[in-house]
Structure formats: structure tokens, C-alpha cells
Design an enzyme around this catalytic site. Structure first.
Site, PDB file in Angstrom:
ATOM      1  N   PHE A   4       1.524  -1.081  -0.061  1.00 26.85           N
ATOM      2  CA  PHE A   4      -0.321  -0.081   0.341  1.00 26.85           C
ATOM      3  C   PHE A   4       1.024   0.437   0.414  1.00 26.85           C
ATOM      4  CE2 PHE A   4      -3.800  -2.422   2.082  1.00 26.85           C
ATOM      5  CZ  PHE A   4      -3.903  -2.696   1.216  1.00 26.85           C
ATOM      6  N   SER A   5       0.089   2.309  -0.161  1.00 29.45           N
ATOM      7  CA  SER A   5       1.444   3.668  -0.242  1.00 29.45           C
ATOM      8  C   SER A   5       1.646   4.111   0.776  1.00 29.45           C
ATOM      9  CB  SER A   5       0.359   5.054  -1.373  1.00 29.45           C
ATOM     10  OG  SER A   5      -0.990   4.590  -0.001  1.00 29.45           O
ATOM     11  N   GLU A   6       0.964   3.406   2.596  1.00 30.91           N
ATOM     12  CA  GLU A   6       1.587   3.910   4.034  1.00 30.91           C
ATOM     13  C   GLU A   6       0.880   1.890   4.608  1.00 30.91           C
ATOM     14  OE1 GLU A   6       2.321   7.777   2.227  1.00 30.91           O
ATOM     15  OE2 GLU A   6       0.474   6.841   2.670  1.00 30.91           O
ATOM     16  N   THR A   7       1.554   1.903   5.350  1.00 31.34           N
ATOM     17  CA  THR A   7       1.284   0.844   6.427  1.00 31.34           C
ATOM     18  C   THR A   7       1.697   1.529   7.913  1.00 31.34           C
ATOM     19  OG1 THR A   7       2.023  -1.048   4.670  1.00 31.34           O
ATOM     20  CG2 THR A   7       1.571  -1.475   7.040  1.00 31.34           C
ATOM     21  N   HIS A  39      -3.337  10.631   5.443  1.00 28.84           N
ATOM     22  CA  HIS A  39      -4.439   9.423   5.151  1.00 28.84           C
ATOM     23  C   HIS A  39      -3.651   8.631   6.173  1.00 28.84           C
ATOM     24  CE1 HIS A  39      -2.442   6.028   2.782  1.00 28.84           C
ATOM     25  NE2 HIS A  39      -3.034   6.010   3.496  1.00 28.84           N
TER      26      HIS A  39
END
Length: 289
Positions: free
Chosen positions: A45-48, A77
Site C-alpha cells: 500500500f502507499s502507506e502501512t 491519510h
């Protein structure tokens, strides 16, 4: 193996699969840096994010934020989504309307309005620092985007570094087809997580259209981006551009990649920026490792 509570949620939307997905690992106390980075690379994902106990009594919880390539001191986000999960899983008291998030960027105020499906979460972004691009760098950015900014682009540092570009109107923003290779090279040269662009939206559903490109991190276009929206708001405050939008406005992001996120943005008279919106749980289970 240790079972860990694991959530995949959609941020900046109240409809599953229309926002920006985020993976959140709740029971992360015994994971080291390398394990967190490996998990973030695996989820892709773009961030975890990883929820942890705070290290200071002033904070309600601590969060660490990873892209598939690196740890970030702040991202919008993931901060909104991590607060949502901390409330949903009982890590913090859901009855409280004001929380404090601890992250690598410091202690950040979090405002909570409503409950359950109608809960809105707003996170105050770290103070932004701004740096003008050289003429050569600005020209390289314009060439990579295939469009020229209305005012000089700047690099905004609010944790991540964003190359920030005002393209005036939504039609220009939505029509972009950037050269991702050139954009990635420029981001690596400037140590930027990506480039964000914006313009005035006139379709009545939002005030601004936003897009964010992060090809150096393996994310050609991020669906809906809190830190980029916060960078844009800080840029407009510094440049006297908020007259076109007001100090409270909504930004639309993600339609070009099949999403439809809405970010609520506010800027006070001192320039403090908050970004927020709704979230929805898509996956809830256990991560066994």
C-alpha cells in the site's frame, strides 16, 4: 507466530473501495524497524502504519508510518486512518473528541466528530517549511508534468517533502499525463516523496481538484493524500492564495485512478493546517507473524 490485529481501511471516503487504502497493524510493540519495513513492502500500500503505546503522557497513542520504501515522519491519510482504527479497536476512548497522536514529526492534535459510520477525523499537520525551486528544477518539474504552474512551484516540507504546483483549474489537473521516469528522477534529486498539483474545481462537489504522483516510491499516482493536501494549504497560505478557496474547503482527489476521495481542509489565521475526512473498514482480521 504471533497473531496481531490487522485492519485494511479506506480513508477519505465513506464508501469502501473509493478512498485511499491503508494497512494498520495494532499489536506492533515487539516489531523492529526491519520487520515493519518488510511488512510495508509486502502490503505494497502507499502507506502501512503500526500502532504503539505512546512514549509521553501527553499522547494517547503512537504511530509509525512506512511506505514500501521508507519510513515517513508524517503522512495525512495514515494519521487519519490510524486514529480511526485506534478508536474502532478500543486502543483509545471513543467518547473523547480530542486526541493527541505521537509520531516521528512530534505530537499532533486530532479532532473527532460524530461516531461509527459518521465519524469524521481531522489531524493537524506539522508546521510546513518552504523552499523555492531553482529555475532549472522548476523547468524540469513543468516538463515532467507537461504543464506550467501559475505561480512558482515550491518544495513544501511538512514531514514528507512535496513538490507543489498550482495549475489554476481542475481541467488542467485532470488532463495531466506526467512523464513518471522524469518525475521520479526529480523527486530523488530533491529528496521529495512526490509531486502534488491542484486547481480550482467548478463542478459543485468540491472546491479543489488535487493529484499526487510518487513514482520514486513505486506509486505512480496516490489515490487520496492528506500530507499533499496539507502542503497545498500551507503553500496557499504563504502565497496569499486562500482567497480563491477560503480557510475551509474540500478537495477532490482520486477520480483519475478510479477513486473518489474527499479531503476536508482548514487553515487558521496563523497558518496551522488540518486535514480530515471519513473512513470505512474493508478488512479486519489477524496478521500471523
Amino acid at each position: 507466530m504471533t497473531p496481531r490485529r490487522y485492519f485494511e481501511i479506506d480513508v477519505f471516503t465513506d464508501r469502501a473501495l473509493y478512498g485511499n487504502p491503508l494497512a494498520v497493524i495494532v499489536d506492533a510493540e515487539d516489531l523492529d524497524d526491519a520487520a515493519m519495513q518488510r511488512i510495508a513492502t509486502w502490503t505494497n500500500f502507499s502507506e502501512t502504519t503500526f500502532l504503539l503505546p505512546p512514549t509521553t503522557p501527553e499522547a494517547d497513542y503512537r504511530v509509525r508510518i512506512f511506505t514500501p520504501r521508507q519510513e515517513l515522519p508524517f503522512a495525512g491519510h495514515p494519521s487519519v486512518g490510524s486514529a480511526f482504527v485506534a478508536l474502532a479497536c478500543g486502543r483509545v476512548d471513543a467518547a473523547r473528541g480530542a486526541l493527541v497522536q505521537e509520531c516521528a514529526a512530534g505530537l499532533l492534535p486530532v479532532q473527532v466528530e460524530g461516531d461509527d459510520a459518521r465519524r469524521t477525523i481531522r489531524v493537524q499537520a506539522p508546521p510546513a517549511r518552504m523552499q523555492m525551486l531553482s529555475t532549472t528544477q522548476a523547468d524540469a518539474l513543468h516538463d515532467a508534468l507537461g504543464a506550467t504552474a501559475a505561480r512558482p512551484p515550491q518544495m513544501i516540507d511538512n514531514g514528507p517533502h512535496w513538490l507543489t504546483c498550482d495549475l489554476t483549474d481542475a481541467a488542467t489537473v485532470r488532463a495531466l499525463e506526467p512523464d513518471m521516469g522524469a518525475l521520479a528522477a526529480l523527486c530523488l534529486e530533491r529528496d521529495a516523496v512526490g509531486a502534488c498539483v491542484f486547481g480550482r474545481e467548478r463542478d459543485g462537489r468540491a472546491d479543489m481538484a488535487v493529484r499526487a504522483f510518487c513514482p520514486a516510491d513505486g506509486i505512480p499516482e496516490d489515490p487520496v493524500t492528506g500530507s499533499a493536501n496539507a502542503a497545498i494549504a500551507a503553500y496557499l497560505h504563504a502565497e496569499g492564495g486562500l482567497d480563491d478557496y477560503g480557510r475551509r474547503y474540500t478537495a477532490s482527489q482520486g477520480r483519475e485512478v478510479g477513486r473518489d476521495g474527499i479531503v476536508e481542509v482548514s487553515v487558521d489565521t496563523e497558518g496551522h493546517v488540518a486535514v480530515g475526512g471519513r473512513c470505512v473498514v474493508v478488512v479486519e482480521g489477524r496478521l500471523n507473524l
